[in-house]
Write a protein that holds these residues in place. Sequence first.
Motif, PDB file in Angstrom:
ATOM      1  N   GLY A 125      26.727  36.384  -8.678  1.00  0.00           N
ATOM      2  CA  GLY A 125      27.798  35.568  -7.602  1.00  0.00           C
ATOM      3  C   GLY A 125      27.124  34.697  -7.043  1.00  0.00           C
ATOM      4  N   LEU A 126      25.772  35.082  -6.156  1.00  0.00           N
ATOM      5  CA  LEU A 126      25.158  34.610  -5.621  1.00  0.00           C
ATOM      6  C   LEU A 126      24.539  33.613  -5.629  1.00  0.00           C
ATOM      7  CD1 LEU A 126      24.379  37.228  -3.302  1.00  0.00           C
ATOM      8  CD2 LEU A 126      26.079  35.663  -2.732  1.00  0.00           C
ATOM      9  N   CYS A 129      26.600  30.557  -6.930  1.00  0.00           N
ATOM     10  CA  CYS A 129      27.818  29.727  -5.585  1.00  0.00           C
ATOM     11  C   CYS A 129      26.527  28.521  -5.159  1.00  0.00           C
ATOM     12  CB  CYS A 129      28.007  30.565  -4.835  1.00  0.00           C
ATOM     13  SG  CYS A 129      29.377  31.887  -5.126  1.00  0.00           S
ATOM     14  N   ILE A 130      25.338  29.343  -4.892  1.00  0.00           N
ATOM     15  CA  ILE A 130      23.892  28.242  -4.657  1.00  0.00           C
ATOM     16  C   ILE A 130      24.079  27.376  -5.783  1.00  0.00           C
ATOM     17  CG2 ILE A 130      21.229  28.564  -4.061  1.00  0.00           C
ATOM     18  CD1 ILE A 130      21.551  31.440  -3.150  1.00  0.00           C
ATOM     19  N   PHE A 132      25.595  25.684  -7.183  1.00  0.00           N
ATOM     20  CA  PHE A 132      26.926  24.749  -7.340  1.00  0.00           C
ATOM     21  C   PHE A 132      26.888  23.989  -5.551  1.00  0.00           C
ATOM     22  CE2 PHE A 132      30.174  26.924  -9.320  1.00  0.00           C
ATOM     23  CZ  PHE A 132      30.903  25.869 -10.436  1.00  0.00           C
ATOM     24  N   LEU A 133      26.341  24.949  -4.721  1.00  0.00           N
ATOM     25  CA  LEU A 133      25.554  24.254  -3.910  1.00  0.00           C
ATOM     26  C   LEU A 133      24.361  23.273  -3.601  1.00  0.00           C
ATOM     27  CD1 LEU A 133      25.959  26.675  -0.712  1.00  0.00           C
ATOM     28  CD2 LEU A 133      27.762  24.664  -1.661  1.00  0.00           C
ATOM     29  N   CYS A 173      33.305  21.851  -8.727  1.00  0.00           N
ATOM     30  CA  CYS A 173      33.696  22.953  -9.065  1.00  0.00           C
ATOM     31  C   CYS A 173      34.535  23.055 -10.238  1.00  0.00           C
ATOM     32  CB  CYS A 173      33.235  23.986  -8.166  1.00  0.00           C
ATOM     33  SG  CYS A 173      32.593  24.699  -6.966  1.00  0.00           S
ATOM     34  N   CYS A 287      42.075  22.374  -5.518  1.00  0.00           N
ATOM     35  CA  CYS A 287      40.057  22.193  -5.112  1.00  0.00           C
ATOM     36  C   CYS A 287      39.908  19.984  -5.560  1.00  0.00           C
ATOM     37  CB  CYS A 287      38.873  22.654  -5.552  1.00  0.00           C
ATOM     38  SG  CYS A 287      39.000  24.180  -4.763  1.00  0.00           S
TER      39      CYS A 287
END
Length: 366
Positions: A125-126, A129-130, A132-133, A173, A287
Amino acid sequence: MQAGHCLWGGLVLALLGLSSLAMQFFSWAWYQTDNIEQDLPSGCCLTVVHVFQLGYLYRCLRMLRVGWRVCRAETAPQQERGYAVFLSQDISMLRLFETFLESTPQLTLALSIILHTNKVELFQGLGICIAFLCVAWSLLDYHQSLRCFLLDKHELGPLSSTIYFLWNLLLICPRVLAVALFATLFPCYIGLHFLGIWAAMLFWVWLQGTDFMECPRWEWLYRAMVAVILYFCWFNVAKGQTRQRSAIYHGFILVDSVLLAGAWLWYNTPLRERSYLLPVLLAALVCFVLGLLLRITYYKWLHPTRQTRCQESSDEVDAAGLAGFRAGPASAPVNSRMCQLAQNHFLVSLQAGRTWGNGILDDTSL
């Protein structure tokens, strides 16, 4: 692959290989046409370096060498400073290609695998998220690098950078989520979907008449690359007002993403094991709308040009932003291909008598 998922492992390796081949090709092609490099190996040696997939690394090392030499010099020559910026811009462009040929497809694949197995570890999960960033950050980094090469444009401020980063993140996203959902349902058809959308985007880019590469045959490879980017997010490649083109593109992507997510819902209703995805889909729609609102806000009030003067007859071109950077004063490296792009896409600034820089804004240091 050890768990028996040879297809997933093969897809990851294929994406790595495709991304590397594309980056090496563009790097090699630019070396062949720029004709401004100094102290370079022979053409044969450069070809060997790129064949062994080391061209991008060679560019980075060369950029570090030139940049270090410029930083150490108290008064670096204009040509040396311009050459350092020249190298950094090519690296930024190659990094953008890598993001959408490797990172974004791998992110989509990873999300699809998690949705397929309905299992996720904390580190997964982390990592997502990273990722996507990082995709949104690569767009911001590239946009900022383009800004400093046009003397009639000002660098992005903190607020403008934040808004630009957020609207790209909020639009990417939902798109990746919709594609990943469809891939879990129809893994055999997601490839056909990609080819169909990619072909439509390629045709659309061709209609806009890009002229980024000097060789006409290589121009089609650039258009193919832009079509891949357009599969995931907006990328402007033509001069003129972009409002209508942007509205058409985002409307098309919204309809396509809704159809992909709707197909997944249709075949998975009622939701039992994945009931959590319904609020996730609703949040993704929110979003997307919020991303569009932030994009409108940025271009209406926070755009650097808006902060200095009213927008004139044409908008900024993402790909052609290289033009102002490539064309410089006589003492700086000059690229005839990019100089022509500057005359085509930034005619207003040229008519106004502005000086085209090579990434050196007055006394701004590298």
